[in-house]
Motif scaffolding. Structure first.
Motif, PDB file in Angstrom:
ATOM      1  N   LEU A  43      28.195 107.221  89.332  1.00  0.00           N
ATOM      2  CA  LEU A  43      27.123 105.716  88.914  1.00  0.00           C
ATOM      3  C   LEU A  43      25.318 106.641  88.883  1.00  0.00           C
ATOM      4  CD1 LEU A  43      29.028 103.266  89.189  1.00  0.00           C
ATOM      5  CD2 LEU A  43      28.673 104.669  87.271  1.00  0.00           C
ATOM      6  N   VAL A  48      22.225 105.045  87.305  1.00  0.00           N
ATOM      7  CA  VAL A  48      22.733 103.398  86.928  1.00  0.00           C
ATOM      8  C   VAL A  48      21.963 103.133  87.922  1.00  0.00           C
ATOM      9  CG1 VAL A  48      24.806 101.657  86.833  1.00  0.00           C
ATOM     10  CG2 VAL A  48      24.998 103.596  85.773  1.00  0.00           C
ATOM     11  N   GLU A  52      23.464  97.512  89.562  1.00  0.00           N
ATOM     12  CA  GLU A  52      24.781  97.520  88.520  1.00  0.00           C
ATOM     13  C   GLU A  52      25.555  98.120  88.975  1.00  0.00           C
ATOM     14  OE1 GLU A  52      22.911  98.706  84.550  1.00  0.00           O
ATOM     15  OE2 GLU A  52      22.257  96.287  84.085  1.00  0.00           O
ATOM     16  N   ARG A  53      25.287  99.620  89.725  1.00  0.00           N
ATOM     17  CA  ARG A  53      25.764 100.304  90.501  1.00  0.00           C
ATOM     18  C   ARG A  53      26.600  99.875  91.823  1.00  0.00           C
ATOM     19  NH1 ARG A  53      22.049 103.946  91.601  1.00  0.00           N
ATOM     20  NH2 ARG A  53      22.272 103.101  93.583  1.00  0.00           N
ATOM     21  N   ALA A  56      29.704  97.358  89.875  1.00  0.00           N
ATOM     22  CA  ALA A  56      30.304  98.521  89.730  1.00  0.00           C
ATOM     23  C   ALA A  56      31.913  98.807  90.795  1.00  0.00           C
ATOM     24  CB  ALA A  56      29.907  99.589  88.933  1.00  0.00           C
ATOM     25  N   LEU A  81      31.268 105.619  80.662  1.00  0.00           N
ATOM     26  CA  LEU A  81      29.500 105.086  80.249  1.00  0.00           C
ATOM     27  C   LEU A  81      28.921 105.395  79.220  1.00  0.00           C
ATOM     28  CD1 LEU A  81      27.073 103.725  81.118  1.00  0.00           C
ATOM     29  CD2 LEU A  81      26.205 105.658  81.693  1.00  0.00           C
ATOM     30  N   ASP A  84      25.393 100.962  76.756  1.00  0.00           N
ATOM     31  CA  ASP A  84      25.230  99.388  77.352  1.00  0.00           C
ATOM     32  C   ASP A  84      26.463  99.306  78.020  1.00  0.00           C
ATOM     33  OD1 ASP A  84      22.305 100.111  77.142  1.00  0.00           O
ATOM     34  OD2 ASP A  84      22.586  98.727  75.350  1.00  0.00           O
ATOM     35  N   LEU A  86      29.816 100.077  81.151  1.00  0.00           N
ATOM     36  CA  LEU A  86      30.299 100.981  81.893  1.00  0.00           C
ATOM     37  C   LEU A  86      31.814 100.341  81.759  1.00  0.00           C
ATOM     38  CD1 LEU A  86      30.810 103.178  84.176  1.00  0.00           C
ATOM     39  CD2 LEU A  86      30.289 101.160  85.666  1.00  0.00           C
ATOM     40  N   ARG A 139      28.428  95.284  82.204  1.00  0.00           N
ATOM     41  CA  ARG A 139      27.710  95.263  81.267  1.00  0.00           C
ATOM     42  C   ARG A 139      26.151  97.061  82.385  1.00  0.00           C
ATOM     43  NH1 ARG A 139      26.839  95.013  75.831  1.00  0.00           N
ATOM     44  NH2 ARG A 139      26.069  93.105  75.514  1.00  0.00           N
ATOM     45  N   CYS A 140      25.673  97.364  81.086  1.00  0.00           N
ATOM     46  CA  CYS A 140      25.356  98.581  82.490  1.00  0.00           C
ATOM     47  C   CYS A 140      23.537  99.179  81.665  1.00  0.00           C
ATOM     48  CB  CYS A 140      26.076  99.558  82.778  1.00  0.00           C
ATOM     49  SG  CYS A 140      25.524 100.782  83.634  1.00  0.00           S
TER      50      CYS A 140
END
Length: 142
Positions: A43, A48, A52-53, A56, A81, A84, A86, A139-140
């Motif tokens: 990531l 990312v 957000e990473r 995840a 990915l 938007d 993941l 969401r990413c």
């Protein structure tokens, strides 16, 4: 251990539309940290954002821990990915898991699923012939 990382053709904005990374490990608790570190590294490579990473990686940790506990032979982590979103898919070779176990104190187990459901936009669990697949979508914004 088997690892792949691939990108599909780039979008009009010049960034990959879809990236995938796959890791296969023995379904053992000792390998959960390898899955977590793999996800963090991939990531980061995919740019990312840190918050957000971190979410995840926590999802990967919880799903890999469950796969290690309930799987028999191996577990597979697939990260995808796609614009938007993941997608995190953890597959193991275990049988269906009972939801309620009376021999375990409620504060010792069971929080992982709640954490995953809180962090993910959606989650799905599928029982297959060869085991179980757990999908989480976050969401990413790479």
């Amino acid at each position: 251990m088997f690892v792949t990382d691939s990108a599909s053709p780039t979008s009009l904005l010049g960034r990959p539309c879809r990236r995938q990374a796959l890791l296969t490990l023995p379904a053992q608790e000792a390998h959960v940290s390898a899955a977590r570190h793999f996800a963090a590294d991939v990531l980061e490579t995919w740019s990312v954002p840190t918050s957000e990473r971190d979410s995840a990686v926590l999802v990967v940790d919880e799903l890999a821990a469950n796969a290690a506990q309930y799987g028999h032979e191996r577990m597979t982590l697939l990260l995808t990915l796609d614009h938007d979103n993941l997608h995190i898919v953890v597959t193991d070779s275990g049988a269906a898991v009972e939801r309620h176990r009376s021999d375990t104190a409620p504060d010792e187990h069971g929080r992982g699923t709640g954490i995953v459901q809180y962090l993910a936009q959606s989650t799905e669990i599928h029982q297959t012939r060869s085991g179980r697949e757990v999908h989480a979508c976050l969401r990413c914004s790479p």
